[in-house]
Design a protein around this motif. Structure first.
Motif, PDB file in Angstrom:
ATOM      1  N   GLN A 206     -14.126  -1.336 -59.351  1.00  0.00           N
ATOM      2  CA  GLN A 206     -14.270  -2.047 -60.608  1.00  0.00           C
ATOM      3  C   GLN A 206     -12.937  -2.624 -61.052  1.00  0.00           C
ATOM      4  O   GLN A 206     -11.921  -1.943 -61.053  1.00  0.00           O
ATOM      5  N   GLY A 207     -12.968  -3.898 -61.402  1.00  0.00           N
ATOM      6  CA  GLY A 207     -11.828  -4.521 -62.048  1.00  0.00           C
ATOM      7  C   GLY A 207     -12.284  -4.922 -63.431  1.00  0.00           C
ATOM      8  O   GLY A 207     -13.456  -5.222 -63.636  1.00  0.00           O
ATOM      9  N   PHE A 208     -11.395  -4.930 -64.387  1.00  0.00           N
ATOM     10  CA  PHE A 208     -11.824  -5.159 -65.761  1.00  0.00           C
ATOM     11  C   PHE A 208     -11.064  -6.312 -66.391  1.00  0.00           C
ATOM     12  O   PHE A 208      -9.868  -6.482 -66.173  1.00  0.00           O
ATOM     13  N   GLY A 209     -11.770  -7.091 -67.171  1.00  0.00           N
ATOM     14  CA  GLY A 209     -11.165  -8.130 -67.978  1.00  0.00           C
ATOM     15  C   GLY A 209     -11.627  -7.954 -69.402  1.00  0.00           C
ATOM     16  O   GLY A 209     -12.421  -7.066 -69.697  1.00  0.00           O
ATOM     17  N   HIS A 210     -11.195  -8.820 -70.297  1.00  0.00           N
ATOM     18  CA  HIS A 210     -11.517  -8.632 -71.704  1.00  0.00           C
ATOM     19  C   HIS A 210     -12.915  -9.093 -72.059  1.00  0.00           C
ATOM     20  O   HIS A 210     -13.321  -9.001 -73.198  1.00  0.00           O
ATOM     21  N   THR A 211     -13.667  -9.565 -71.086  1.00  0.00           N
ATOM     22  CA  THR A 211     -15.066  -9.859 -71.361  1.00  0.00           C
ATOM     23  C   THR A 211     -15.972  -8.877 -70.646  1.00  0.00           C
ATOM     24  O   THR A 211     -17.176  -9.059 -70.612  1.00  0.00           O
ATOM     25  N   GLY A 212     -15.409  -7.829 -70.067  1.00  0.00           N
ATOM     26  CA  GLY A 212     -16.250  -6.824 -69.449  1.00  0.00           C
ATOM     27  C   GLY A 212     -15.803  -6.478 -68.052  1.00  0.00           C
ATOM     28  O   GLY A 212     -14.729  -6.834 -67.616  1.00  0.00           O
TER      29      GLY A 212
ATOM     30  N   GLN B 255      -5.729 -14.170 -61.993  1.00  0.00           N
ATOM     31  CA  GLN B 255      -5.759 -15.003 -63.189  1.00  0.00           C
ATOM     32  C   GLN B 255      -4.334 -15.429 -63.512  1.00  0.00           C
ATOM     33  O   GLN B 255      -3.404 -14.621 -63.430  1.00  0.00           O
ATOM     34  N   ILE B 256      -4.180 -16.693 -63.855  1.00  0.00           N
ATOM     35  CA  ILE B 256      -2.887 -17.220 -64.281  1.00  0.00           C
ATOM     36  C   ILE B 256      -2.859 -17.268 -65.803  1.00  0.00           C
ATOM     37  O   ILE B 256      -3.805 -17.734 -66.439  1.00  0.00           O
ATOM     38  N   ARG B 257      -1.767 -16.767 -66.374  1.00  0.00           N
ATOM     39  CA  ARG B 257      -1.550 -16.861 -67.816  1.00  0.00           C
ATOM     40  C   ARG B 257      -0.230 -17.571 -68.066  1.00  0.00           C
ATOM     41  O   ARG B 257       0.728 -17.409 -67.298  1.00  0.00           O
ATOM     42  N   ILE B 258      -0.194 -18.342 -69.122  1.00  0.00           N
ATOM     43  CA  ILE B 258       1.009 -19.105 -69.438  1.00  0.00           C
ATOM     44  C   ILE B 258       1.382 -18.916 -70.903  1.00  0.00           C
ATOM     45  O   ILE B 258       0.529 -18.621 -71.744  1.00  0.00           O
ATOM     46  N   ASN B 259       2.668 -19.062 -71.175  1.00  0.00           N
ATOM     47  CA  ASN B 259       3.159 -19.197 -72.542  1.00  0.00           C
ATOM     48  C   ASN B 259       3.660 -20.622 -72.710  1.00  0.00           C
ATOM     49  O   ASN B 259       4.551 -21.063 -71.970  1.00  0.00           O
ATOM     50  N   LEU B 260       3.069 -21.329 -73.647  1.00  0.00           N
ATOM     51  CA  LEU B 260       3.510 -22.684 -73.944  1.00  0.00           C
ATOM     52  C   LEU B 260       4.687 -22.647 -74.912  1.00  0.00           C
ATOM     53  O   LEU B 260       4.867 -21.675 -75.654  1.00  0.00           O
TER      54      LEU B 260
ATOM     55  N   GLY C 286     -14.394 -22.444 -64.502  1.00  0.00           N
ATOM     56  CA  GLY C 286     -14.310 -21.643 -65.718  1.00  0.00           C
ATOM     57  C   GLY C 286     -14.402 -20.154 -65.482  1.00  0.00           C
ATOM     58  O   GLY C 286     -14.736 -19.398 -66.400  1.00  0.00           O
ATOM     59  N   GLN C 287     -14.076 -19.701 -64.248  1.00  0.00           N
ATOM     60  CA  GLN C 287     -14.120 -18.277 -63.940  1.00  0.00           C
ATOM     61  C   GLN C 287     -12.906 -17.563 -64.537  1.00  0.00           C
ATOM     62  O   GLN C 287     -11.792 -18.088 -64.522  1.00  0.00           O
ATOM     63  N   GLU C 288     -13.145 -16.353 -65.030  1.00  0.00           N
ATOM     64  CA  GLU C 288     -12.046 -15.569 -65.601  1.00  0.00           C
ATOM     65  C   GLU C 288     -11.032 -15.180 -64.535  1.00  0.00           C
ATOM     66  O   GLU C 288      -9.824 -15.164 -64.773  1.00  0.00           O
ATOM     67  N   VAL C 289     -11.516 -14.843 -63.346  1.00  0.00           N
ATOM     68  CA  VAL C 289     -10.651 -14.526 -62.209  1.00  0.00           C
ATOM     69  C   VAL C 289     -11.119 -15.337 -61.011  1.00  0.00           C
ATOM     70  O   VAL C 289     -12.295 -15.699 -60.909  1.00  0.00           O
TER      71      VAL C 289
ATOM     72  N   ILE D  39       5.842 -25.558 -70.596  1.00  0.00           N
ATOM     73  CA  ILE D  39       5.457 -24.167 -70.348  1.00  0.00           C
ATOM     74  C   ILE D  39       6.718 -23.322 -70.260  1.00  0.00           C
ATOM     75  O   ILE D  39       7.674 -23.691 -69.570  1.00  0.00           O
ATOM     76  N   LYS D  40       6.717 -22.198 -70.953  1.00  0.00           N
ATOM     77  CA  LYS D  40       7.871 -21.302 -70.937  1.00  0.00           C
ATOM     78  C   LYS D  40       7.732 -20.193 -69.899  1.00  0.00           C
ATOM     79  O   LYS D  40       8.716 -19.772 -69.292  1.00  0.00           O
ATOM     80  N   VAL D  41       6.510 -19.689 -69.733  1.00  0.00           N
ATOM     81  CA  VAL D  41       6.275 -18.557 -68.834  1.00  0.00           C
ATOM     82  C   VAL D  41       4.999 -18.808 -68.047  1.00  0.00           C
ATOM     83  O   VAL D  41       4.001 -19.266 -68.610  1.00  0.00           O
ATOM     84  N   ILE D  42       5.037 -18.525 -66.746  1.00  0.00           N
ATOM     85  CA  ILE D  42       3.839 -18.519 -65.906  1.00  0.00           C
ATOM     86  C   ILE D  42       3.754 -17.135 -65.268  1.00  0.00           C
ATOM     87  O   ILE D  42       4.705 -16.687 -64.625  1.00  0.00           O
ATOM     88  N   GLN D  43       2.629 -16.459 -65.453  1.00  0.00           N
ATOM     89  CA  GLN D  43       2.449 -15.137 -64.861  1.00  0.00           C
ATOM     90  C   GLN D  43       1.101 -15.053 -64.163  1.00  0.00           C
ATOM     91  O   GLN D  43       0.133 -15.690 -64.580  1.00  0.00           O
ATOM     92  N   ARG D  44       1.079 -14.240 -63.119  1.00  0.00           N
ATOM     93  CA  ARG D  44      -0.146 -14.022 -62.351  1.00  0.00           C
ATOM     94  C   ARG D  44      -0.565 -12.557 -62.493  1.00  0.00           C
ATOM     95  O   ARG D  44       0.252 -11.656 -62.362  1.00  0.00           O
ATOM     96  N   PHE D  45      -1.848 -12.352 -62.759  1.00  0.00           N
ATOM     97  CA  PHE D  45      -2.410 -11.008 -62.825  1.00  0.00           C
ATOM     98  C   PHE D  45      -3.531 -10.910 -61.799  1.00  0.00           C
ATOM     99  O   PHE D  45      -4.166 -11.912 -61.466  1.00  0.00           O
ATOM    100  N   ASP D  46      -3.768  -9.687 -61.304  1.00  0.00           N
ATOM    101  CA  ASP D  46      -4.877  -9.519 -60.372  1.00  0.00           C
ATOM    102  C   ASP D  46      -5.872  -8.507 -60.916  1.00  0.00           C
ATOM    103  O   ASP D  46      -5.667  -7.908 -61.972  1.00  0.00           O
ATOM    104  N   SER D  47      -6.963  -8.338 -60.191  1.00  0.00           N
ATOM    105  CA  SER D  47      -8.089  -7.543 -60.685  1.00  0.00           C
ATOM    106  C   SER D  47      -7.955  -6.054 -60.413  1.00  0.00           C
ATOM    107  O   SER D  47      -8.866  -5.289 -60.728  1.00  0.00           O
ATOM    108  N   ASP D  48      -6.834  -5.625 -59.841  1.00  0.00           N
ATOM    109  CA  ASP D  48      -6.607  -4.198 -59.636  1.00  0.00           C
ATOM    110  C   ASP D  48      -5.919  -3.641 -60.876  1.00  0.00           C
ATOM    111  O   ASP D  48      -4.782  -4.013 -61.175  1.00  0.00           O
TER     112      ASP D  48
END
Length: 241
Positions: A4-10, A22-27, A194-197, A219-228
């Motif tokens: 199981q991997g978890f995100g904020h939608t379940g 998933q890629i997250r950025i700070n603008l 439009g997939q979360e991951v 963009i100030k920050v680019i970060q990558r997260f995984d499902s583990d």
């Protein structure tokens, strides 16, 4: 096998060994304020062009966190309680137990504390619930089904304390900070339809296409997260009840 991997939608069930990303950025604040108000604004043209190429859209991280809270209370919590109840029934089938009325009372107290939105008070009540649960486990250590009960309980505390309450505290702190907090400029990118991951290939190309916008200062920050879950930020010690 599934993990199981978890995100904020379940939760998501992923084949063993198959990580999603998933890629997250700070603008920069200039662009973040626009994206918060109107994520389709022409001011964001360069970013929107990259997103279109990846069939992607932005989701403000504060909103993602905030959406998780009612999801957990209204859906996931009931699932965890059901799993614990089913484990208790198996214990009853395998041998007598005292019903755990003290655990039930502590659980009700913890839920009542959570309704006050006082995270510290809820953590204190959760600790009392943990103590009652541990005592119940000790009383019934010889029950053949006790391991199943312990596993269900651990899942509950892991999600309720280490994720739900931590997220709740994070949201509350960001509400105090308003538009000055780290998450006020933070956006998750939902890509590949439009997939979360999404796959590593999609994440690699998306990250590469965002780099010029980082170099330009948008963009100030680019970060990558995984499902583990082990590879993601861990809750502070006080949430490890």
């Amino acid at each position: 096998m599934q993990k199981q991997g978890f995100g904020h939608t379940g939760k998501r069930d992923l084949p063993e060994g198959e990580l999603k990303y998933q890629i997250r950025i700070n603008l920069s604040e200039e662009f973040a304020s626009v994206a918060r108000e109107n994520p389709a604004s022409p001011v964001l043209f360069q970013l929107l062009q990259v997103l279109r190429e990846h069939d992607a859209h932005l989701k403000h991280q504060k909103m993602a966190f905030a959406n998780f809270l009612p999801y957990f209370k209204n859906e996931e919590l009931a699932e965890h309680v059901k799993n614990v109840d089913e484990a208790l029934l198996k214990m009853a089938d395998a041998g007598e137990h005292d019903g755990g009325e003290d655990v039930a009372a502590a659980f009700d107290a913890a839920m009542a504390a959570d309704d006050t939105d006082d995270v510290d008070a809820t953590l204190e009540a959760m600790q009392a619930l943990r103590d009652a649960t541990n005592a119940f486990i000790e009383r019934h250590a010889d029950n053949p089904e006790i391991e199943g009960y312990k596993e269900a309980v651990e899942h509950f505390f892991d999600r309720c304390c280490r994720l739900y309450l931590w997220t709740k505290e994070t949201v509350q702190k960001q509400m105090v900070k308003g538009e000055n907090g780290f998450y006020s400029t933070r956006f998750s990118i939902y890509a590949d339809g439009g997939q979360e991951v999404y796959s590593k290939d999609v994440a690699d190309q998306l990250e590469a296409d965002l780099q010029p916008l980082k170099e330009a200062g948008m963009i100030k920050v680019i970060q990558r997260f995984d499902s583990d879950p082990k590879n993601n930020p861990q809750a502070p010690e006080k949430f490890h009840i």
